[in-house]
Write a protein that holds these residues in place. Structure first.
Motif, PDB file in Angstrom:
ATOM      1  N   MET A 108       0.812  -1.122  -0.022  1.00  0.00           N
ATOM      2  CA  MET A 108       0.257   0.041   0.171  1.00  0.00           C
ATOM      3  C   MET A 108       0.932   1.240   0.042  1.00  0.00           C
ATOM      4  O   MET A 108       1.906   1.420   0.797  1.00  0.00           O
ATOM      5  CB  MET A 108      -0.803   0.011   1.292  1.00  0.00           C
ATOM      6  CG  MET A 108      -1.835   1.090   1.341  1.00  0.00           C
ATOM      7  SD  MET A 108      -2.803   1.424   2.676  1.00  0.00           S
ATOM      8  CE  MET A 108      -1.991   2.227   3.736  1.00  0.00           C
ATOM      9  N   ILE A 109       0.629   2.109  -0.866  1.00  0.00           N
ATOM     10  CA  ILE A 109       1.206   3.370  -0.765  1.00  0.00           C
ATOM     11  C   ILE A 109       0.481   4.583  -0.119  1.00  0.00           C
ATOM     12  O   ILE A 109      -0.813   4.706  -0.691  1.00  0.00           O
ATOM     13  CB  ILE A 109       1.580   4.057  -2.332  1.00  0.00           C
ATOM     14  CG1 ILE A 109       2.269   2.874  -3.148  1.00  0.00           C
ATOM     15  CG2 ILE A 109       2.340   5.308  -2.494  1.00  0.00           C
ATOM     16  CD1 ILE A 109       3.566   2.566  -2.595  1.00  0.00           C
ATOM     17  N   ALA A 110       0.834   5.165   0.871  1.00  0.00           N
ATOM     18  CA  ALA A 110       0.279   6.165   1.618  1.00  0.00           C
ATOM     19  C   ALA A 110       0.628   7.543   1.119  1.00  0.00           C
ATOM     20  O   ALA A 110       1.717   7.705   1.021  1.00  0.00           O
ATOM     21  CB  ALA A 110       0.412   6.195   3.171  1.00  0.00           C
ATOM     22  N   ASP A 131       0.273  -0.725   7.651  1.00  0.00           N
ATOM     23  CA  ASP A 131      -0.068  -1.295   6.191  1.00  0.00           C
ATOM     24  C   ASP A 131       0.798  -0.628   5.311  1.00  0.00           C
ATOM     25  O   ASP A 131       1.002  -1.136   4.131  1.00  0.00           O
ATOM     26  CB  ASP A 131      -1.406  -1.371   5.844  1.00  0.00           C
ATOM     27  CG  ASP A 131      -2.282  -2.316   6.873  1.00  0.00           C
ATOM     28  OD1 ASP A 131      -1.610  -3.234   7.374  1.00  0.00           O
ATOM     29  OD2 ASP A 131      -3.435  -2.123   7.025  1.00  0.00           O
ATOM     30  N   ALA A 132       1.231   0.522   5.376  1.00  0.00           N
ATOM     31  CA  ALA A 132       1.781   1.153   4.277  1.00  0.00           C
ATOM     32  C   ALA A 132       3.163   0.723   4.049  1.00  0.00           C
ATOM     33  O   ALA A 132       4.100   0.512   5.100  1.00  0.00           O
ATOM     34  CB  ALA A 132       1.968   2.825   4.779  1.00  0.00           C
ATOM     35  N   GLU A 133       3.377   0.446   2.874  1.00  0.00           N
ATOM     36  CA  GLU A 133       4.697  -0.116   2.420  1.00  0.00           C
ATOM     37  C   GLU A 133       5.673   1.140   2.018  1.00  0.00           C
ATOM     38  O   GLU A 133       6.632   1.120   2.171  1.00  0.00           O
ATOM     39  CB  GLU A 133       4.527  -0.822   1.126  1.00  0.00           C
ATOM     40  CG  GLU A 133       3.722  -2.015   1.344  1.00  0.00           C
ATOM     41  CD  GLU A 133       3.683  -2.906   0.209  1.00  0.00           C
ATOM     42  OE1 GLU A 133       4.058  -2.483  -0.963  1.00  0.00           O
ATOM     43  OE2 GLU A 133       3.059  -3.986   0.170  1.00  0.00           O
ATOM     44  N   THR A 177      11.636  -0.482  -0.021  1.00  0.00           N
ATOM     45  CA  THR A 177      12.738  -0.060  -0.317  1.00  0.00           C
ATOM     46  C   THR A 177      13.040   0.993  -1.195  1.00  0.00           C
ATOM     47  O   THR A 177      14.049   1.592  -1.485  1.00  0.00           O
ATOM     48  CB  THR A 177      13.824  -1.195  -0.723  1.00  0.00           C
ATOM     49  OG1 THR A 177      13.486  -1.679  -1.834  1.00  0.00           O
ATOM     50  CG2 THR A 177      13.929  -2.105   0.426  1.00  0.00           C
ATOM     51  N   GLY A 178      11.961   1.511  -2.026  1.00  0.00           N
ATOM     52  CA  GLY A 178      11.885   2.352  -2.841  1.00  0.00           C
ATOM     53  C   GLY A 178      12.129   3.882  -2.377  1.00  0.00           C
ATOM     54  O   GLY A 178      11.995   4.007  -1.079  1.00  0.00           O
ATOM     55  N   LEU A 232       8.853   9.728  -3.014  1.00  0.00           N
ATOM     56  CA  LEU A 232       8.347   8.405  -2.599  1.00  0.00           C
ATOM     57  C   LEU A 232       9.525   7.898  -1.662  1.00  0.00           C
ATOM     58  O   LEU A 232      10.584   7.837  -2.003  1.00  0.00           O
ATOM     59  CB  LEU A 232       8.282   7.241  -3.786  1.00  0.00           C
ATOM     60  CG  LEU A 232       7.758   5.998  -3.453  1.00  0.00           C
ATOM     61  CD1 LEU A 232       6.196   5.981  -3.295  1.00  0.00           C
ATOM     62  CD2 LEU A 232       8.211   4.918  -4.327  1.00  0.00           C
ATOM     63  N   ILE A 233       9.200   7.450  -0.332  1.00  0.00           N
ATOM     64  CA  ILE A 233       9.665   6.927   0.546  1.00  0.00           C
ATOM     65  C   ILE A 233       9.145   5.873   1.001  1.00  0.00           C
ATOM     66  O   ILE A 233       8.313   5.715   1.838  1.00  0.00           O
ATOM     67  CB  ILE A 233      10.181   7.975   1.798  1.00  0.00           C
ATOM     68  CG1 ILE A 233      10.454   9.235   1.396  1.00  0.00           C
ATOM     69  CG2 ILE A 233      10.927   7.634   2.672  1.00  0.00           C
ATOM     70  CD1 ILE A 233      10.405  10.502   2.369  1.00  0.00           C
ATOM     71  N   GLY A 234      10.266   4.688   0.581  1.00  0.00           N
ATOM     72  CA  GLY A 234       9.743   3.328   1.276  1.00  0.00           C
ATOM     73  C   GLY A 234       9.925   3.074   2.606  1.00  0.00           C
ATOM     74  O   GLY A 234      10.832   3.874   3.278  1.00  0.00           O
ATOM     75  N   ARG A 235       9.117   2.342   3.311  1.00  0.00           N
ATOM     76  CA  ARG A 235       9.179   2.109   4.784  1.00  0.00           C
ATOM     77  C   ARG A 235      10.777   1.665   5.161  1.00  0.00           C
ATOM     78  O   ARG A 235      10.799   2.162   6.461  1.00  0.00           O
ATOM     79  CB  ARG A 235       8.382   0.987   5.318  1.00  0.00           C
ATOM     80  CG  ARG A 235       8.096   0.719   6.736  1.00  0.00           C
ATOM     81  CD  ARG A 235       7.050  -0.294   6.889  1.00  0.00           C
ATOM     82  NE  ARG A 235       5.758   0.117   6.942  1.00  0.00           N
ATOM     83  CZ  ARG A 235       5.298   0.873   8.151  1.00  0.00           C
ATOM     84  NH1 ARG A 235       5.901   1.351   8.912  1.00  0.00           N
ATOM     85  NH2 ARG A 235       4.094   1.207   7.948  1.00  0.00           N
ATOM     86  N   ASP A 236      11.404   1.091   4.596  1.00  0.00           N
ATOM     87  CA  ASP A 236      12.803   0.620   5.020  1.00  0.00           C
ATOM     88  C   ASP A 236      13.707   2.131   5.328  1.00  0.00           C
ATOM     89  O   ASP A 236      14.754   2.080   5.969  1.00  0.00           O
ATOM     90  CB  ASP A 236      13.574   0.036   4.143  1.00  0.00           C
ATOM     91  CG  ASP A 236      12.836  -1.596   4.073  1.00  0.00           C
ATOM     92  OD1 ASP A 236      11.975  -1.824   4.833  1.00  0.00           O
ATOM     93  OD2 ASP A 236      13.172  -2.572   3.286  1.00  0.00           O
TER      94      ASP A 236
END
Length: 184
Positions: A1-3, A86-88, A123-124, A139-143
């Protein structure tokens, strides 16, 4: 999911009013994020938060950055910390970019969440560029969230973190100018 994470907390001193209260920018920015592919949108308010909240639908998710006057870093920290499990990835957008449309968001989301042929939303790390100049949305991936939260100070937001990490620039100059509007 992209928030989608919409930063709209600043006082807009050069504008003469909080940018969240300018025209239809706040509601339009939420629509841009949703139409561009964000599964959920969280709005970060600060200056004139009560007035700005009154412009939003009752079911819009909002968080208030109490220390908003510190700068964009405070809004970014509060927003990332408030996103659900849930946000990736978070697609960070600014309320003062009225020429950025859903096509820019969609391009950054689709390009930034893939590496080669594999999807890697967590990871994006990607950002829109306009004629080669880095801009928003990002865009900032959760990692990356913990590192961004730690680095987000003052009015720099994620700038320092992005400079020291491999960020995919996504050219969007054919779609928008990406210029923030500071004066009426």
């Amino acid at each position: 999911m992209i928030a989608g994470l919409l930063l709209a907390a600043g006082a807009g001193r050069r504008m003469g009013m909080p940018k969240a209260l300018v025209d239809d920018w706040l509601v339009r920015s939420i629509e841009v994020l949703r139409e561009g592919g964000c599964d959920d949108v969280l709005v970060v308010l600060g200056a004139a938060a009560d007035e700005a909240r009154a412009l939003l639908p009752a079911d819009q998710r909002v968080v208030v950055a109490e220390d908003w006057d510190e700068g964009m870093g405070a809004s970014l920290r509060v927003g990332l910390a408030a996103l659900g499990p849930d946000a990736e990835a978070a697609l960070v957008h600014l309320v003062d970019l009225p020429d950025v449309g859903p096509d820019v968001v969609a391009r950054v989301v689709s390009t930034g969440s893939t590496t080669g042929s594999t999807t890697s939303s967590t990871t994006g790390l990607a950002r829109a560029a306009y004629a080669g100049v880095p801009g928003h949305p990002v865009l900032i991936g959760r990692d990356h969230w913990a590192g961004v939260i730690e680095a987000a100070v003052g009015d720099q937001g994620a700038r320092g973190y992005l400079k020291t990490n491999d960020v995919r620039l996504v050219e969007c100059g054919d779609l928008a100018g990406g210029n923030d509007v500071d004066r009426r």
